[in-house]
Design an enzyme around this catalytic site. Structure first.
Site, short mmCIF file in Angstrom:
data_model
loop_
_atom_site.label_atom_id
_atom_site.label_comp_id
_atom_site.label_asym_id
_atom_site.label_seq_id
_atom_site.Cartn_x
_atom_site.Cartn_y
_atom_site.Cartn_z
N GLY A 244 -0.72 -56.73 -10.12
CA GLY A 244 -1.13 -57.93 -10.99
C GLY A 244 0.25 -58.47 -11.32
O GLY A 244 1.36 -58.09 -11.03
N GLU A 266 2.83 -52.51 -9.13
CA GLU A 266 2.98 -53.77 -8.11
C GLU A 266 2.56 -55.02 -8.61
O GLU A 266 1.78 -55.34 -8.80
CB GLU A 266 2.05 -53.59 -6.83
CG GLU A 266 2.86 -54.22 -5.51
CD GLU A 266 2.24 -55.64 -5.54
OE1 GLU A 266 2.94 -56.58 -5.70
OE2 GLU A 266 1.44 -55.87 -4.90
N ARG A 294 0.58 -67.76 4.52
CA ARG A 294 -0.29 -66.53 4.69
C ARG A 294 -1.11 -66.59 3.21
O ARG A 294 -0.60 -66.50 2.11
CB ARG A 294 0.46 -65.62 5.19
CG ARG A 294 -0.54 -64.23 5.00
CD ARG A 294 0.40 -63.13 5.40
NE ARG A 294 -0.38 -61.52 5.44
CZ ARG A 294 -0.24 -60.75 4.67
NH1 ARG A 294 0.88 -61.04 3.76
NH2 ARG A 294 -0.70 -59.64 4.65
N GLU A 396 6.38 -68.22 -10.00
CA GLU A 396 5.58 -67.72 -9.02
C GLU A 396 4.48 -68.43 -8.68
O GLU A 396 3.46 -68.91 -9.24
CB GLU A 396 4.84 -66.22 -8.91
CG GLU A 396 4.38 -65.65 -7.90
CD GLU A 396 4.03 -64.06 -8.11
OE1 GLU A 396 3.89 -63.65 -7.03
OE2 GLU A 396 3.80 -63.74 -9.28
#
Length: 491
Positions: A244, A266, A294, A396
């Protein structure tokens, strides 16, 4: 009472796919103790598709208790038996891969091709770790002083709490469940609220494959934070594996520290995509389309910051814009669509706000830039004139937006690529020798050179800096769920 698994009608799956909507605790599918539920929404239609049971804190702790009770027997189960169960789960998901993908599409919104790719990637973790289960090594040697024999073994770390995100609801679950089960650990899976149906389907497949009661448990608490904190305080929980955001990861690490719970993280990424002078522009654009688009850009591995050398910048922008404008956008259930919806209208609005901010800061819109009112869709978008250090460059994006920065010097590109708290993955396109030299200079746990996809169950997945701790996949993945024990034997 344990309910029976649904009969899977593959021929009519698109009309009526079997969906589990309950918690799974101690081998039973059940409603939460308070009888509450939350809506699962198809983001392409902005329509409710199911009501899923809410786990109260007491349900979450019951799941931990069930995992604790099941641990002695499961950890003592021969590795070959654990291996064969995981292989059966792989076989089940292989036989049902289109249904698997359809469930992902219905609650996540991604294009069907992306969902099918995720289904294949997800099930492969069960096959890979079925093989790793029987390959855990150890050590046996004479001490240098000659006074004892040194024996090193690996033991299951214990009850493992697995917390997964919405963007890859299948793959993130199997990437954690498979090594944990292979190692002999028992588990509590806490999926994202947006995508619980996929997680429940994976758990159901494991149940049908023969996983004993209590070895795998599924909870969906609301609110999430207090319930996860309560589980981390349970003395039986010895492992936390989380995928997350970095922000949430920091909070969980602090909570895990209270009981010194081993943690694998991660976390977020801000992946640079560096196009070097002399790069094959057609190949770079083809790679950029995969690395960026993707999963509709909703991936921690998605190319986020494009650094393109001035000598190839205009060609790259023209061809990238043309490729992005040709993508067919629409509901993922229609297999002809190449770009699906974001997971929610909230995520769509975040992406739209980032683009608006970028334009206000001086970026230029080459293509796209529109949001749909009918569902959680956002156009494939290309921005140029983006400055390194601007808002969109530091964020992000998690959507179908390419933000392109032009540069003149390779050393400058490397500096900008490394100018971030994140270090998950990077992409470099150019002549092989130069690209490899640049890849070695980039601070990232993974670097793709002249290719767009690195994820593979056989390869170690993980990042540097604030992108995480530990590795998933490969032979390293199972070690995250094992502890070394040293035994010294007197001679």
């Amino acid at each position: 009472m344990t309910t029976e698994a649904p009969v899977i009608d593959r021929q009519n799956a698109s009309q009526n796919p079997p969906l589990r909507t309950e918690l799974y605790i101690a081998g039973e599918w059940r409603a939460g103790s308070a009888g509450r539920s939350f809506a699962v929404v198809d983001p392409a239609e902005n329509a409710e598709i199911a009501q899923f049971a809410i786990a109260e804190e007491s349900d979450c702790l019951a799941a931990v208790d069930a995992a604790e009770a099941a641990l002695p027997a499961w950890s003592a189960t021969p590795p070959r038996v654990r291996s064969e169960i995981l292989r059966r789960a792989y076989d089940i998901l292989t036989a049902e891969r289109e249904l698997f993908a359809e469930i992902i599409v219905r609650e996540n919104g991604k294009a069907f091709a992306d969902a099918l790719g995720e289904a294949d990637y997800a099930k492969d973790f069960f096959r890979w770790f079925a093989e790793e289960a029987v390959r855990v090594g150890g050590d046996f040697r004479l001490s240098p002083s000659g006074d004892k024999t040194i024996i090193v073994t690996h033991e299951p770390i214990g009850v493992s709490l697995l917390v997964t995100p919405w963007n890859f609801p299948a793959a993130m679950a199997t990437r954690k469940l498979a090594p944990a089960l292979a190692a002999g650990c028992t588990t509590v899976l806490k999926p994202a609220r947006e995508t619980p149906l996929t997680a429940a389907y994976v758990v159901d497949a494991l149940m049908r494959a023969g996983v004993p009661s209590g070895v795998v448990n599924l909870v969906t608490p609301a609110p999430t934070g207090p319930a996860v904190a309560a589980m981390l305080k349970h003395p039986a929980v010895r492992k936390l594996s989380f995928t997350g955001s970095t922000e949430v990861g920091r909070v969980l690490l602090a909570e895990a520290a209270e009981n010194v719970v081993s943690s694998s993280m991660e976390l977020g990424g801000n992946a640079p995509f560096v196009v070097l002078p002399g790069a094959d522009v057609d190949k770079a654009v083809a790679g950029a389309m995969i690395a960026k688009m993707r999963n509709g850009g909703s991936a921690c591995t998605a190319a986020n910051r494009f650094y393109v050398h001035r000598s190839v910048h205009d060609q790259f922008v023209t061809r990238m814009s043309d490729a992005m404008s040709q993508l067919r956008m629409g509901p993922g259930i229609d297999r002809s669509n190449e770009l699906g919806a974001l997971v929610s209208t909230g995520e769509r609005d975040k992406v739209a706000e980032l683009v608006e901010t970028a334009l206000a800061e001086g970026a230029r819109l080459e293509v796209g830039g529109g949001a749909s009112d009918a569902g959680a869709f956002y156009d494939a978008t290309v921005l140029t004139g983006v400055e390194h250090g601007s808002t969109i460059n530091q964020t992000e994006i998690f959507g179908p937006v390419s933000a392109i920065v032009v540069y003149d010097d390779v050393d400058e590109a490397v500096r900008m690529a490394n100018d971030t708290i994140y270090g998950l993955i990077a992409y470099v396109y150019g002549q092989t020798g130069e690209a490899l030299a640049v890849a070695k200079r980039i601070d990232a746990g993974m670097v793709a050179v002249n290719r767009a996809v690195l994820s593979d169950p056989a390869a170690p997945f993980g990042g540097m800096k604030q992108s995480g701790l530990g590795r998933e996949g490969s032979s390293e993945g199972i070690l995250e769920f094992l502890e070394e024990k040293y035994i010294g034997v007197e001679l």
